[in-house]
Write an enzyme that holds these catalytic residues in place. Structure first.
Site, PDB file in Angstrom:
ATOM      1  CB  THR A 139      -0.909   0.001   1.243  1.00  0.00           C
ATOM      2  OG1 THR A 139      -1.790  -1.118   1.168  1.00  0.00           O
ATOM      3  CG2 THR A 139      -1.737   1.273   1.327  1.00  0.00           C
ATOM      4  N   GLY A 171      -4.299   2.139  -2.468  1.00  0.00           N
ATOM      5  CA  GLY A 171      -4.333   0.911  -1.699  1.00  0.00           C
ATOM      6  C   GLY A 171      -4.988  -0.197  -2.504  1.00  0.00           C
ATOM      7  N   GLY A 224       2.637  -2.750   8.411  1.00  0.00           N
ATOM      8  CA  GLY A 224       2.827  -3.318   9.743  1.00  0.00           C
ATOM      9  C   GLY A 224       4.270  -3.697   9.997  1.00  0.00           C
ATOM     10  NE  ARG A 232     -26.730  -7.684  35.152  1.00  0.00           N
ATOM     11  CZ  ARG A 232     -26.470  -6.669  35.966  1.00  0.00           C
ATOM     12  NH1 ARG A 232     -25.668  -6.850  37.008  1.00  0.00           N
ATOM     13  NH2 ARG A 232     -27.007  -5.480  35.753  1.00  0.00           N
ATOM     14  CD  GLN A 249     -28.536 -11.128  26.762  1.00  0.00           C
ATOM     15  OE1 GLN A 249     -29.286 -10.259  26.335  1.00  0.00           O
ATOM     16  NE2 GLN A 249     -27.391 -10.844  27.359  1.00  0.00           N
ATOM     17  CD  GLN A 250     -32.736 -18.584  24.768  1.00  0.00           C
ATOM     18  OE1 GLN A 250     -33.316 -19.095  23.795  1.00  0.00           O
ATOM     19  NE2 GLN A 250     -33.168 -18.763  26.015  1.00  0.00           N
ATOM     20  NE  ARG A 302     -29.212  -7.751  22.432  1.00  0.00           N
ATOM     21  CZ  ARG A 302     -29.003  -6.855  23.394  1.00  0.00           C
ATOM     22  NH1 ARG A 302     -29.660  -6.929  24.541  1.00  0.00           N
ATOM     23  NH2 ARG A 302     -28.121  -5.877  23.204  1.00  0.00           N
ATOM     24  CD  GLU A 343      -3.090  -7.753   3.441  1.00  0.00           C
ATOM     25  OE1 GLU A 343      -3.242  -8.045   2.244  1.00  0.00           O
ATOM     26  OE2 GLU A 343      -1.981  -7.701   4.003  1.00  0.00           O
TER      27      GLU A 343
END
Length: 622
Positions: free
Chosen positions: A81, A86, A120, A255, A274-275, A277, A373
């Protein structure tokens, strides 16, 4: 396999500490240790950027670099890049002119916009770089991008080499432990042998030679280096999602809020909301993790072919197919993780917003996976172009749909698939990933036809090929690429969990994971399924929604054990609300006190009996 685990190899898979999570672990329908051994197998090796690039693009004359890399005598980076380019690699402007008088390449940055950027390891530590530059030989003949090994720092002093300006680009939104850097080159001379010559070479006299007579084959083979980085990002993204899901589900299992009576509170994991999600993201972890491992093995096959000198048409086609899969799987994995971490953060309420619980850090660290990338939306165009090219080849030449990895072979039945309809009428009949597979095949065929027709319509209206493809991307090419890679993930995971070698005790839970990921992913395309006529009436959409909820309910009791398979040790997870003992409030309270140093100012506090377990825990940690 089960007897080996139960035989007591506790060093390999130690028992978890006793605590509030024991209730859910006791409900699990399978042995988490058996699933861990089945899932991991012999393990997966991971490529690192620099060493992989040297290995995949170089030849025997570059083995000395590989040895130095493993001995940690040199440290490298992958410099593709630039500041101003890029995704559009064809516009990269760093040059490498060959000088036959000295048998050297002259690496040069024409201006600051051609500076290598976002690299990097380059900021502070790299001593060498694989620099991609336009290769030019005498007579102003340029042969496109080629990789060169360029020393950028002295390994002993880490000072820049002559003609090299190198530094760190500065603080980022996340991943600040990685020193992303920049570099400019002013007529830096490197030996002719610095060219990584797997795809093409230059003779001492200055003649360009390549083992690939067909430019298309050379391009297909060269895609391996780019694909390896994208495949690695898929693995990195899924690792982030594993951590987030582990934290959120262990929190949800301990919780307690509200309940059927005022005296009884139940874990929030018992609530269907919750399940719904969280559990689809748990299924996504398993499906995408398997896909990333299988795609890595495909990449290994490609690299072996390159190493053995395979110049066949199949080898080049394998490179193109892996490129198409990697280009779409990086967006799928990074976006799924981005959405999943946010859902996990919100599902943990206010405690999820505490930095010490790590969900914010994971969110920031995953964020660049959507960009480096290759920008995700740009990469999806690579995949849609691949599919459109196959269809055009079939329309004009009558060619069959065939690919080395068989990811497109189903398209041979293209006309017949488009005649199919969704005929499942009950939730029970929908609880299998085979149902979603059939729907996905129809969806890909439908989107491929619509995109191809839209592209040709735009061209007939006077648009250039460039303009036409851009006009098709938003509502046609983009969903086509995503549906194709989702189908491939679903197909591979479906085949994996239904293979004969799956232990009988694991088949049910793995089958539910496969079905949940497939149906949940498919549900996000409901509008397209209705628009194209595969779905009709209210029942189809209702069955799909109900099947997702039913699978979430069936997997609820297995959730903690499934997390135990993928979660790292506590010191790696490093989240008070996600610790394996499930002592949610004790761990969180202790971490808060430790961070605030309040114990140093409140000598009276340890006198309260309720605090003694926390004090003991704190002392053991300190």
């Amino acid at each position: 396999m089960a007897s080996t685990v139960e035989g007591g190899d506790t060093a390999l898979l130690p028992e978890f500490p006793r605590g509030p999570l024991d209730a859910y672990r006791a409900r699990a329908s399978f042995s988490w240790k058996e699933l861990a051994l089945f899932t991991e197998g012999e393990g997966m090796l991971r490529f690192k950027v620099f060493g992989s690039a040297v290995y995949s693009s170089g030849s025997e004359r570059h083995l000395t670099y590989i040895q130095k890399i493993f001995r940690m005598e040199i440290f490298g980076c992958f410099a593709l890049t630039e500041l101003s380019h890029g995704s559009n690699t064809k516009a990269i402007r760093t040059t490498a002119h060959y000088d036959p008088a000295t048998e050297e390449f002259i690496i040069h940055s024409p201006d600051f916009e051609a500076a290598k950027f976002w690299v990097g390891n380059m900021g502070k530590t790299a001593t060498h770089a694989v620099v991609f530059a336009k290769l030019c030989v005498p007579g102003d003949q340029c042969h496109g991008l080629h990789p060169f090994i360029v020393q950028i720092r002295d390994p002993k002093t880490l000072l820049p080499m002559p003609g090299v300006m190198v530094g760190d680009i500065g603080k980022k939104l996340g991943q600040n432990g990685l020193d992303n850097g920049f570099a400019m080159f002013h007529k830096v001379r490197v030996p002719r042998q610095s060219l990584l010559n797997r795809m093409g070479d230059v003779t001492p006299e200055g003649t360009y030679v390549s083992p690939f007579k067909d430019v298309r084959q050379r391009f297909g083979a060269s895609l391996g280096s780019l694909s390896s980085g994208r495949v690695s990002i898929v693995s990195l993204a899924i690792l982030n999602l594993k951590l987030a899901v582990a934290i959120a589900l262990r929190f949800s299992a301990t919780r307690r809020q509200f309940g059927p009576t005022e005296e009884e509170e139940i874990p929030v994991l018992e609530y269907p909301m919750q399940q719904w999600r969280l559990l689809p993201y748990l299924a996504a972890v398993y499906a995408l993790d398997h896909f990333s491992k299988s795609l890595f093995l495909d990449l290994v096959e490609l690299q072996r072919g390159l190493a053995s000198g395979d110049r066949s048409a199949r080898q080049a086609e394998l490179g193109r197919e892996i490129h198409a899969l990697a280009s779409a799987s990086k967006p799928l994995a990074s976006w799924t993780t981005q959405q999943g971490i946010q859902e996990c953060r919100e599902a943990c309420g206010g405690h999820g917003y505490l930095a010490m619980n790590r969900l914010g850090v994971l969110r920031d660290d995953n964020d660049p996976n959507c960009t480096y990338e290759g920008d995700n939306n740009i990469l999806l165009q690579q995949t849609s172009n691949y599919l459109l090219g196959l269809l055009a080849h079939q329309v004009h030449d009558g060619a069959c749909f065939r690919s080395p990895l068989k990811s497109v072979d189903f398209l041979d039945a293209y006309p017949g698939i488009l005649d199919q309809k969704f005929e499942v009428s009950s939730v029970a009949d929908c609880l299998d990933s085979a149902v979603a597979l059939a729907a996905y095949k129809w969806l890909v065929c439908y989107l491929l036809r619509e995109t191809y027709q839209k592209l040709n319509q735009e061209k007939r209206s006077g648009s250039s090929d460039f303009e036409a493809r851009n006009k098709c991307q938003v509502s046609h090419g983009r969903p086509l690429a995503l549906a194709f890679v989702e189908l491939t993930v679903v197909q591979r995971f479906h085949e994996h969990v239904h293979q004969p070698s799956v232990p009988p005790s694991l088949r049910a839970v793995l089958g539910r994971l496969s079905a949940l990921y497939a149906l949940w992913s498919l549900s996000r395309h409901a509008a397209l399924l209705y628009r194209g006529g595969y779905f009709s009436g209210e029942q189809a959409g209702e069955v799909l929604e109900s099947a997702v909820l039913a699978l979430c309910s069936q997997l609820k009791d297995d959730a903690v054990a499934l997390v135990d398979v993928i979660a790292p040790p506590d010191f790696v997870l490093d989240s008070p609300i996600g610790r394996a003992d499930g002592e949610l409030y004790k761990n969180l309270w202790g971490a808060v006190l430790q961070e605030s140093k309040v114990l140093e100012r409140a000598s009276w506090w340890p006198e309260f009996s309720v605090n003694k377990p926390v004090i003991g825990s704190l002392k053991s940690k300190l």
